[in-house]
Scaffold this motif. Structure first.
Motif, mmCIF file in Angstrom:
data_model
loop_
_atom_site.group_PDB
_atom_site.id
_atom_site.type_symbol
_atom_site.label_atom_id
_atom_site.label_comp_id
_atom_site.label_asym_id
_atom_site.label_seq_id
_atom_site.Cartn_x
_atom_site.Cartn_y
_atom_site.Cartn_z
ATOM 1 N N PRO A 271 0.815 -1.224 0.000
ATOM 2 C CA PRO A 271 0.000 0.000 0.000
ATOM 3 C C PRO A 271 0.847 1.272 0.000
ATOM 4 C CG PRO A 271 -0.030 -1.053 2.153
ATOM 5 C CD PRO A 271 0.630 -2.014 1.226
ATOM 6 N N PHE A 272 2.138 1.131 0.317
ATOM 7 C CA PHE A 272 3.000 2.319 0.400
ATOM 8 C C PHE A 272 3.826 2.472 -0.880
ATOM 9 C CE2 PHE A 272 2.601 0.431 4.704
ATOM 10 C CZ PHE A 272 1.718 1.361 5.218
ATOM 11 N N ASN A 273 3.134 2.443 -2.009
ATOM 12 C CA ASN A 273 3.828 2.536 -3.291
ATOM 13 C C ASN A 273 3.730 3.942 -3.857
ATOM 14 O OD1 ASN A 273 1.405 2.643 -5.308
ATOM 15 N ND2 ASN A 273 0.910 0.924 -3.952
ATOM 16 N N LEU A 274 4.518 4.201 -4.887
ATOM 17 C CA LEU A 274 4.606 5.536 -5.472
ATOM 18 C C LEU A 274 3.286 5.978 -6.091
ATOM 19 C CD1 LEU A 274 6.211 8.033 -6.371
ATOM 20 C CD2 LEU A 274 6.942 6.725 -8.390
ATOM 21 N N SER A 275 2.630 5.105 -6.842
ATOM 22 C CA SER A 275 1.390 5.482 -7.539
ATOM 23 C C SER A 275 0.293 5.864 -6.554
ATOM 24 C CB SER A 275 0.919 4.330 -8.428
ATOM 25 O OG SER A 275 1.859 4.060 -9.444
ATOM 26 N N LEU A 276 0.116 5.054 -5.520
ATOM 27 C CA LEU A 276 -0.901 5.376 -4.517
ATOM 28 C C LEU A 276 -0.520 6.643 -3.765
ATOM 29 C CD1 LEU A 276 -3.499 4.701 -3.075
ATOM 30 C CD2 LEU A 276 -2.228 3.145 -1.578
ATOM 31 N N GLY A 277 0.781 6.841 -3.541
ATOM 32 C CA GLY A 277 1.223 8.060 -2.879
ATOM 33 C C GLY A 277 0.870 9.300 -3.684
ATOM 34 N N LEU A 278 1.067 9.246 -5.009
ATOM 35 C CA LEU A 278 0.701 10.374 -5.862
ATOM 36 C C LEU A 278 -0.804 10.625 -5.840
ATOM 37 C CD1 LEU A 278 2.984 9.615 -8.943
ATOM 38 C CD2 LEU A 278 3.288 11.465 -7.282
ATOM 39 N N THR A 279 -1.582 9.544 -5.831
ATOM 40 C CA THR A 279 -3.037 9.680 -5.765
ATOM 41 C C THR A 279 -3.467 10.326 -4.458
ATOM 42 O OG1 THR A 279 -3.408 7.755 -7.196
ATOM 43 C CG2 THR A 279 -5.206 8.394 -5.742
ATOM 44 N N LEU A 280 -2.872 9.879 -3.351
ATOM 45 C CA LEU A 280 -3.243 10.429 -2.043
ATOM 46 C C LEU A 280 -2.736 11.850 -1.865
ATOM 47 C CD1 LEU A 280 -2.680 7.323 0.266
ATOM 48 C CD2 LEU A 280 -4.840 8.254 -0.589
ATOM 49 N N SER A 281 -1.623 12.186 -2.519
ATOM 50 C CA SER A 281 -1.131 13.564 -2.469
ATOM 51 C C SER A 281 -2.150 14.509 -3.099
ATOM 52 C CB SER A 281 0.214 13.668 -3.200
ATOM 53 O OG SER A 281 0.659 14.999 -3.258
ATOM 54 N N GLU A 282 -2.656 14.127 -4.258
ATOM 55 C CA GLU A 282 -3.677 14.944 -4.920
ATOM 56 C C GLU A 282 -4.947 14.990 -4.082
ATOM 57 O OE1 GLU A 282 -4.649 17.420 -8.128
ATOM 58 O OE2 GLU A 282 -2.777 16.322 -7.798
ATOM 59 N N THR A 283 -5.313 13.864 -3.491
ATOM 60 C CA THR A 283 -6.498 13.806 -2.642
ATOM 61 C C THR A 283 -6.383 14.767 -1.478
ATOM 62 O OG1 THR A 283 -6.879 11.477 -3.214
ATOM 63 C CG2 THR A 283 -7.909 12.298 -1.198
ATOM 64 N N THR A 284 -5.217 14.776 -0.824
ATOM 65 C CA THR A 284 -5.008 15.630 0.343
ATOM 66 C C THR A 284 -5.198 17.102 -0.004
ATOM 67 O OG1 THR A 284 -3.441 14.028 1.260
ATOM 68 C CG2 THR A 284 -3.364 16.267 2.139
ATOM 69 N N LEU A 285 -4.599 17.543 -1.104
ATOM 70 C CA LEU A 285 -4.705 18.949 -1.498
ATOM 71 C C LEU A 285 -6.143 19.311 -1.868
ATOM 72 C CD1 LEU A 285 -1.462 19.144 -3.658
ATOM 73 C CD2 LEU A 285 -1.798 20.128 -1.390
ATOM 74 N N PHE B 117 3.854 12.953 -0.830
ATOM 75 C CA PHE B 117 2.698 12.707 0.031
ATOM 76 C C PHE B 117 3.156 12.428 1.444
ATOM 77 C CE2 PHE B 117 -0.060 9.442 2.038
ATOM 78 C CZ PHE B 117 -1.130 10.272 2.333
ATOM 79 N N ALA B 118 2.487 13.076 2.394
ATOM 80 C CA ALA B 118 2.753 12.850 3.811
ATOM 81 C C ALA B 118 1.452 12.429 4.480
ATOM 82 C CB ALA B 118 3.317 14.102 4.466
ATOM 83 N N LEU B 119 1.492 11.300 5.146
ATOM 84 C CA LEU B 119 0.293 10.785 5.803
ATOM 85 C C LEU B 119 -0.233 11.765 6.835
ATOM 86 C CD1 LEU B 119 -1.591 8.337 5.936
ATOM 87 C CD2 LEU B 119 -0.073 7.338 7.648
ATOM 88 N N LEU B 120 0.669 12.472 7.510
ATOM 89 C CA LEU B 120 0.241 13.443 8.520
ATOM 90 C C LEU B 120 -0.612 14.542 7.899
ATOM 91 C CD1 LEU B 120 0.349 14.531 11.393
ATOM 92 C CD2 LEU B 120 2.499 15.678 10.826
ATOM 93 N N LEU C 262 -2.554 14.266 5.310
ATOM 94 C CA LEU C 262 -3.881 13.702 5.048
ATOM 95 C C LEU C 262 -4.701 13.653 6.329
ATOM 96 C CD1 LEU C 262 -5.953 12.320 3.219
ATOM 97 C CD2 LEU C 262 -4.777 10.159 3.636
ATOM 98 N N LEU C 263 -4.061 13.279 7.428
ATOM 99 C CA LEU C 263 -4.768 13.241 8.710
ATOM 100 C C LEU C 263 -5.222 14.634 9.125
ATOM 101 C CD1 LEU C 263 -2.545 10.683 10.672
ATOM 102 C CD2 LEU C 263 -4.745 10.271 9.547
ATOM 103 N N VAL C 264 -4.392 15.634 8.839
ATOM 104 C CA VAL C 264 -4.803 17.013 9.110
ATOM 105 C C VAL C 264 -6.033 17.361 8.280
ATOM 106 C CG1 VAL C 264 -4.149 19.438 8.863
ATOM 107 C CG2 VAL C 264 -2.506 17.805 9.792
#
Length: 435
Positions: free
Chosen positions: A104-118, A254-257, A259-261
């Protein structure tokens, strides 16, 4: 309490809008899923038509029975779009359903979650204004101002603090607060113009987007530009003042913190809007401004407060963009504020709906990158497929908002002629949302 001119709508218009009004959460979820499937079917046909017109040496997909060859494989396109954005967790074409090598800690998902967070922050920014009956088209400008305020504040304060984790926390908090203040002040401008000069907030916020972008550009170009930089950008903020990309690759931005914020903002904003006196004033102003003012709500002050809060959240989005994704202010800021409008509509202007809406948007953007890397499909065609999914999912919600605005349905709180009326209030007295 429906609009007095609701019965003047042509029967065909009322017939189109009525099925989308007064739907339960489960029904609206089913409609959204059906819309996604329909968009895929339409997109499938567009990919085939494009693949038939394009020129290629070997057909990527052959239609069964007819034997017609196509340059693009629509099945592969959609598999890469959704599976690729998650880092290929599903083993398509291989024995078994799941990919045993997937993490789950892969680059593609990280890019997706980075966009999600913003997009969480920009979606919340737009949703707050919409709930108050205001069209804030200026989240992009508020994000630009907030991002610049964050970068300059952190760069100015960093030399005053000894390097270390405590200093990093202080700088992150200080930078985020600066972004909120900058975005809030920029959002207060159109709010005050709306409240005290009756200026249309759509026009003023759009104009302020251009003003913010150009003022920030000139300031950085002439005063704050990094020495030797080939682009218009500030210096990078110190590494210890950035959100740490725990678990995920650093290149994912992407930083998980962070996303939590963002999730914390969702919960906090939901409580503020649905369960506080300020939220009551905001929602009633968005649904029935005249009745709200008659009941003691200070409409002008509420307008300024709502736009200030909306701008502040947009500014926090700019802060997160600097401290998580970019590490500095740079002129080529993505259109996150405009994407936030779509996210808010997909979420029904409900804070709790912003997270899945932002994730869908992030999924489509991440998948589009994968299609560009792994297939020969033109980027323009990928943009069409993304747009189709967003359009098909957003249109039922748009029709529902339009129906409530026009007084169609039995909710009786369809809104007023002064705002978007997509506030999604199942009942003002109960303070609960039906979204």
């Amino acid at each position: 309490m429906s609009r007095p001119d609701a019965d003047r709508l042509p029967s065909i218009v009322r017939g189109v809008l009525a099925p989308f009004v007064d739907r339960s959460v489960a029904e609206r979820l089913v409609i959204s899923l059906a819309a996604i499937l329909l968009s895929i079917v339409v997109g499938f046909g567009i990919v085939l038509a494009s693949g038939r017109v394009a020129e290629c040496g070997t057909a990527a997909w052959t239609m069964p029975i007819t034997g017609l060859g196509f340059c693009y494989d629509p099945v592969e396109v959609y598999l890469v779009l959704f599976n690729g954005a998650l880092g290929y967790p599903f083993a398509v074409g291989e024995p078994g359903l799941l990919n045993p090598n997937w993490s789950p800690f892969n680059l593609s998902l990280g890019l997706t979650l980075s966009e999600t967070t913003l997009l969480i922050f920009t979606g919340l920014s737009v949703a707050v204004a919409f709930r108050a009956g205001l069209f804030n088209i200026g989240t992009q400008g508020q994000l630009v101002v907030g991002a610049l305020a964050t970068a300059l504040t952190v760069l100015a304060a960093a030399p005053l603090l000894p390097e270390g984790p405590i200093a990093g926390i202080v700088l992150i908090v200080l930078g985020t607060a600066a972004g909120a203040v900058g975005g809030g002040l920029w959002g207060a401008l159109p709010g005050a113009l709306k409240a005290y000069a009756d200026a249309n907030e759509v026009i003023t916020t759009i104009m302020l987007n251009f003003i913010a972008a150009n003022i920030a550009y000139v300031l950085v170009l002439e005063v704050f530009r990094a020495e030797g930089s080939s682009v218009v950008a500030t210096e990078y903020v110190p590494d210890h003042a950035r959100f740490v990309p725990w678990l995920f690759p650093e290149s994912s931005d992407f930083a998980l913190l962070a996303l939590l914020v963002g999730v914390g903002f969702i919960v906090g904003l939901y409580i503020l809007v649905e369960h506080t006196p300020f939220g009551y004033d905001l929602r009633t102003s968005g649904v029935q401004p005249a009745a709200a003012e008659y009941g003691g709500v200070k409409a002008k002050l509420t307008t300024v407060r709502a736009m200030t809060l909306s701008g502040a959240i947009g500014g926090v989005g700019g802060a997160v963009w600097v401290l998580m994704s970019e590490g500095r202010w740079v002129a080529s800021i993505p259109d996150l504020g405009f994407d936030g409008i779509t996210v808010s509509i997909l979420a029904g202007n409900n804070p709790l709906g912003v997270l899945p809406a932002a994730f869908l948007f992030g999924l489509l953007k991440g998948g589009a990158l994968e299609i560009g890397f792994r297939t020969d499909v033109p980027t323009e065609l990928v943009g069409v497929l993304r747009g189709l999914i967003i359009l098909f999912v957003a249109m039922p919600e748009f029709f529902r908002i339009a129906g409530r605005y026009a007084g169609v349905g039995s909710s009786g709180l369809g809104g007023s002629g002064d705002g978007p009326a997509g506030s999604d209030d199942g009942g003002i007295e109960g303070g609960e949302s039906d979204a």
